[in-house]
Scaffold this active site. Structure first.
Site, mmCIF file in Angstrom:
data_model
loop_
_atom_site.group_PDB
_atom_site.id
_atom_site.type_symbol
_atom_site.label_atom_id
_atom_site.label_comp_id
_atom_site.label_asym_id
_atom_site.label_seq_id
_atom_site.Cartn_x
_atom_site.Cartn_y
_atom_site.Cartn_z
ATOM 1 N N LYS A 13 0.898 -1.197 -0.131
ATOM 2 C CA LYS A 13 -0.012 0.089 0.057
ATOM 3 C C LYS A 13 0.760 1.250 -0.103
ATOM 4 O O LYS A 13 0.779 2.031 -0.840
ATOM 5 C CB LYS A 13 -0.980 0.024 1.304
ATOM 6 C CG LYS A 13 -1.906 -1.173 1.296
ATOM 7 C CD LYS A 13 -2.638 -1.210 2.397
ATOM 8 C CE LYS A 13 -2.111 -0.960 3.935
ATOM 9 N NZ LYS A 13 -1.304 -2.519 4.039
ATOM 10 N N ARG A 88 -9.646 0.769 8.683
ATOM 11 C CA ARG A 88 -9.284 -0.774 9.039
ATOM 12 C C ARG A 88 -10.423 -1.308 9.510
ATOM 13 O O ARG A 88 -10.226 -2.620 9.717
ATOM 14 C CB ARG A 88 -8.414 -0.641 10.274
ATOM 15 C CG ARG A 88 -6.900 0.103 9.947
ATOM 16 C CD ARG A 88 -6.086 -0.796 9.384
ATOM 17 N NE ARG A 88 -4.929 -0.296 9.063
ATOM 18 C CZ ARG A 88 -3.572 -0.605 9.082
ATOM 19 N NH1 ARG A 88 -3.429 -1.676 9.381
ATOM 20 N NH2 ARG A 88 -2.552 0.003 8.869
ATOM 21 N N ARG A 127 11.816 -6.035 4.862
ATOM 22 C CA ARG A 127 11.521 -4.615 4.637
ATOM 23 C C ARG A 127 12.633 -3.938 5.565
ATOM 24 O O ARG A 127 12.887 -4.082 6.636
ATOM 25 C CB ARG A 127 10.095 -4.172 5.130
ATOM 26 C CG ARG A 127 9.968 -2.581 5.258
ATOM 27 C CD ARG A 127 8.579 -1.961 5.034
ATOM 28 N NE ARG A 127 7.728 -2.532 6.259
ATOM 29 C CZ ARG A 127 6.538 -2.406 6.274
ATOM 30 N NH1 ARG A 127 5.858 -1.744 5.403
ATOM 31 N NH2 ARG A 127 5.903 -3.034 7.264
ATOM 32 N N ARG A 160 11.336 -2.310 10.968
ATOM 33 C CA ARG A 160 10.454 -1.598 11.920
ATOM 34 C C ARG A 160 10.058 -2.768 12.967
ATOM 35 O O ARG A 160 10.060 -3.934 12.885
ATOM 36 C CB ARG A 160 8.901 -1.584 11.099
ATOM 37 C CG ARG A 160 8.777 -0.346 10.717
ATOM 38 C CD ARG A 160 7.585 -0.111 9.861
ATOM 39 N NE ARG A 160 6.510 -0.372 10.107
ATOM 40 C CZ ARG A 160 5.175 -0.526 9.103
ATOM 41 N NH1 ARG A 160 5.274 0.327 8.227
ATOM 42 N NH2 ARG A 160 4.042 -1.246 9.613
ATOM 43 N N ARG A 171 -0.518 -8.784 13.335
ATOM 44 C CA ARG A 171 -1.077 -7.800 12.436
ATOM 45 C C ARG A 171 -2.025 -8.613 11.392
ATOM 46 O O ARG A 171 -3.004 -8.130 11.041
ATOM 47 C CB ARG A 171 -0.024 -7.251 11.786
ATOM 48 C CG ARG A 171 0.791 -6.162 12.710
ATOM 49 C CD ARG A 171 1.855 -5.942 12.312
ATOM 50 N NE ARG A 171 1.955 -5.132 10.858
ATOM 51 C CZ ARG A 171 3.028 -4.878 9.921
ATOM 52 N NH1 ARG A 171 4.199 -5.454 10.452
ATOM 53 N NH2 ARG A 171 2.800 -4.247 8.839
#
Ligand code: AP5
Length: 221
Positions: A13, A88, A127, A160, A171
């Protein structure tokens, strides 16, 4: 043009929102980025949000919706926006409708980035993010030119906190609980467009641009 990017953690996203925002000269609004900025500055909001974020849980609705309503007061959103990470859940979707209704406008399209679980885990576990400017990289998919340094600003790259494996699973669980209701909500409004998003970023972006081109008239692009 008012676009929402919907999809699981790691769907791309943020990556795609940056490209779409450049292409259409619109602001990219990411609730995740706004929250992380608050955490970094240790604001009241950041201090309250941090623990939820580290555990991979949703930050309470009222905190996030207030933050977004505040952001929507900025003049740069008058021609539209690319919204990433919001809504969300159905409560957030309805709140967003109300905020936009007050401004006599609404959402043009919700693009759902359909991504497989295997790809999500590979993307999130690799990431890297720039501490300074927030630019995303990936250890293998989109590696930086110099080890651990941002191509854009030379800042240090980090992983992160919520990209640790256990938190990724939390998540995903949170995401799965809410997503089908959201998809139904936007399908009923005939706003939902599905894009297959397992392939490399350029291919996914082209799919979105083609969709937006085809729908230009109805989307008022
Ligand atoms: P947020 O930052 O929004 O996280 P997320 O939704 O989990 O999404 P991500 O940022 O992890 O993934 P992405 O889809 O943007 O993927 P990206 O482009 O980075 O939210 C974080 C937390 O904040 C939440 O857990 C929650 O606590 C809180 N929060 C935020 N919004 C909230 C809200 N509305 N309500 C309540 N709480 C909220 O890509 C991932 C990686 O893959 C990158 O390394 C990238 O380089 C790579 N990549 C991307 N696309 C491709 C591709 N096509 N091919 C190969 N690699 C790719």
């Amino acid at each position: 043009m008012r676009i929402i990017l919907l999809g699981p953690p790691g769907a791309g996203k943020g990556t795609q929102a940056i490209s779409l925002a450049e292409e259409f000269n619109l602001p990219h609004i990411s609730t995740g980025d706004l929250l992380r900025q608050n955490v970094k500055k240790s604001t009241q909001l950041g201090l309250r949000a941090q623990d939820f974020m580290n555990k991979g849980l949703l930050v309470p609705d009222e905190l996030v919706t207030d933050m977004l309503a505040q952001r929507f007061k900025d003049p740069d959103i008058k021609n539209g926006f690319i919204l990433d990470g919001f809504p969300r859940n159905i409560h957030q979707a309805k709140t967003l409708d109300n905020i936009l209704k007050e401004a006599n406008t609404g959402i043009d399209a919700v693009i759902y980035l359909d991504t497989s679980e295997k790809v999500i885990i590979q993307r999130l576990s690799g990431r890297l993010v720039c501490k300074n400017c927030g630019q995303n990289f990936h250890k293998t998919n989109m590696p930086p030119k110099a080890d651990n340094l941002c191509d854009k600003c030379g800042g240090q790259l980090y992983q992160r906190q919520d990209d640790k494996e256990a938190t990724i699973m939390a998540r995903l669980e949170v995401y799965r609980k809410e997503v089908s209701t959201l998809i139904e909500y936007y399908e009923e409004k005939q706003k939902l467009y599905r894009i297959l998003a397992d392939e490399e970023a350029g291919i996914v972006l082209n799919r979105m641009l083609q969709l937006l081109k085809e729908r230009r008239d109805s989307l008022k692009v």
